[in-house]
Scaffold this active site. Structure first.
Site, PDB file in Angstrom:
ATOM      1  N   TYR A 116       0.856  -1.179   0.000  1.00  0.00           N
ATOM      2  CA  TYR A 116       0.000   0.000   0.000  1.00  0.00           C
ATOM      3  C   TYR A 116       0.892   1.229   0.000  1.00  0.00           C
ATOM      4  O   TYR A 116       2.097   1.122   0.235  1.00  0.00           O
ATOM      5  CB  TYR A 116      -0.971  -0.008   1.191  1.00  0.00           C
ATOM      6  CG  TYR A 116      -0.333  -0.234   2.542  1.00  0.00           C
ATOM      7  CD1 TYR A 116       0.197   0.832   3.269  1.00  0.00           C
ATOM      8  CD2 TYR A 116      -0.262  -1.513   3.091  1.00  0.00           C
ATOM      9  CE1 TYR A 116       0.785   0.619   4.502  1.00  0.00           C
ATOM     10  CE2 TYR A 116       0.317  -1.728   4.335  1.00  0.00           C
ATOM     11  CZ  TYR A 116       0.833  -0.662   5.024  1.00  0.00           C
ATOM     12  OH  TYR A 116       1.423  -0.864   6.247  1.00  0.00           O
TER      13      TYR A 116
ATOM     14  N   HIS B  82      10.979   1.969   0.436  1.00  0.00           N
ATOM     15  CA  HIS B  82      10.500   0.596   0.598  1.00  0.00           C
ATOM     16  C   HIS B  82       9.334   0.256  -0.314  1.00  0.00           C
ATOM     17  O   HIS B  82       9.045  -0.891  -0.567  1.00  0.00           O
ATOM     18  CB  HIS B  82      10.161   0.320   2.054  1.00  0.00           C
ATOM     19  CG  HIS B  82       9.367   1.410   2.712  1.00  0.00           C
ATOM     20  ND1 HIS B  82       8.128   1.202   3.240  1.00  0.00           N
ATOM     21  CD2 HIS B  82       9.637   2.723   2.911  1.00  0.00           C
ATOM     22  CE1 HIS B  82       7.669   2.354   3.738  1.00  0.00           C
ATOM     23  NE2 HIS B  82       8.559   3.267   3.566  1.00  0.00           N
TER      24      HIS B  82
END
Ligand SMILES: *[C@@H]1O[C@H](CO)[C@@H](O)[C@H](O)[C@H]1NC(C)=O
Ligand SMILES: *[C@@H]1O[C@H](CO)[C@@H](O)[C@H](O)[C@H]1NC(C)=O
Ligand SMILES: *[C@@H]1O[C@H](CO)[C@@H](O)[C@H](O)[C@H]1NC(C)=O
Length: 326
Positions: A254, A302
């Site tokens: 997400y 990330h």
């Protein structure tokens, strides 16, 4: 002959004077007509000029099909007491961090939240008499030595995130913070002039917020929040929108806090400047307040390079300005 010549000269003079007169009259009339015309023209166009969505030279919501294809201004960024989350958005959101709560649990917590925080309508619409400038300040090491402080402070809205702080780094990161984005794990003392903006990833995050301001079981941080008067909570449906529309719906992940903050700023502002994103010029990923030991690298971002690509697109299309630092 001489008389005739004299006569011809005289005539030439008269013709010349006459021509000058005609030109003058013509010029005068032309100017009058023109100015009347330009006045009419101005009167005709000024309502069009007034209908510009914001008072900046260029407003975010104008032009560019790529941008319009992504930017959906009817997605409401913040929760309000009247807002009812669509069930599909809730179901998508609760899987982000394996939340076992039901929609009923969620609604109960949100109700409690709005008992504590008086409901505000967050007007994120642009206004023709305002130019809202925003600085989104990330935490990258590339801010160190940048001397962006005064530039950052000159914006109307200054959004920082997670551990971002100003004390000791004022020359590079500025002093003002109007909005601080954080989730429970990165909570810190904000003072009373900053809006706390919570990005919730599970019902527990909302429950934490309620507890932090009351006397629940998660009160460790309560003391820090005594003075906070303004709390805003990002809508789970907004997170879903960022994920699906801006990031093209990747599986098993997400959006990062930084990326969501950039998209949020597009909804809150008319002009966006982005600071402190990405690596520094040595390629090191770290925070501006950290001291790296030798050869300590963080291969950051990330959430992968896709987010950075979208931010670069926004920059190339002049929807935001990137300040790359050092
Ligand atoms: C924009 O968002 C609204 C509200 O979530 C939704 O109903 C609508 O379909 C969206 N529009 C587009 C073009 O995706
Ligand atoms: C904010 O905090 C300062 C000192 O911490 C205090 O003097 C001031 O009254 C507070 N303002 C509000 C609106 O609470
Ligand atoms: C960044 O990485 C280089 C090695 O490429 C290192 O020498 C340098 O100290 C690092 N920068 C900081 C600020 O730590």
């Amino acid at each position: 002959m001489t008389r005739y010549r004299k006569f011809r000269l005289h005539l030439k003079c008269k013709v010349f004077v006459l021509l000058v007169c005609i030109s003058a009259v013509y010029l005068f009339l032309y100017r009058e007509t023109y100015s009347r015309f330009s006045k009419t023209f101005f009167e005709y166009t000024s309502p069009l000029l007034d209908s510009s969505p914001c008072a900046c030279q260029k407003c975010l919501s104008e032009g560019d099909p790529w941008f319009i294809g992504h930017f959906n201004k009817s997605v409401q960024p913040f929760l309000t007491s009247e807002y009812n989350i669509p069930e599909d958005a809730f179901n998508w959101w609760k899987h982000l961090q394996n939340d076992r709560s039901s929609l009923t649990d969620y609604r109960e917590v949100v109700d409690k939240l709005f008992q504590i925080f008086p409901n505000r309508q967050y007007n994120t619409e642009p206004s023709p008499d305002k130019c809202r400038t925003c600085a989104v300040v990330g935490n990258s090491m590339n801010l160190k030595g940048s001397h962006y402080g005064a530039l950052i402070d000159s914006h109307d809205i200054i959004i920082r995130m997670n551990g971002g702080h100003t004390q000791g780094y004022e020359a590079d990161v500025g002093t003002r913070t109007t909005h601080h984005v954080m989730y429970p794990e990165s909570a810190m003392d904000l003072g009373n002039t900053t809006h706390l903006v919570l990005f919730p990833f599970k019902t527990m995050d909302l429950r934490w917020l309620v507890s932090a301001f009351t006397t629940g079981s998660i009160t460790v941080l309560k003391a820090n929040y005594e003075f906070i008067t303004q709390v805003m909570v990002l809508s789970p449906a907004f997170i879903k929108y960022v994920h699906e529309v801006w990031l093209d719906n990747p599986a098993h992940t997400y959006p990062s806090t930084g990326f969501m903050t950039v998209v949020l700023s597009l909804h809150m502002c008319d002009e966006v400047s982005v600071f402190g994103f990405g690596a520094d010029s040595d390629g090191n990923w770290s925070h501006y307040w950290e001291k790296l030991k030798d050869k300590q690298f963080r291969t950051g971002l990330h959430k992968g390079p896709y987010e950075f690509k979208v931010i670069q697109q926004l920059s190339e299309r002049q929807k935001l300005e990137m300040f790359k630092g050092l």
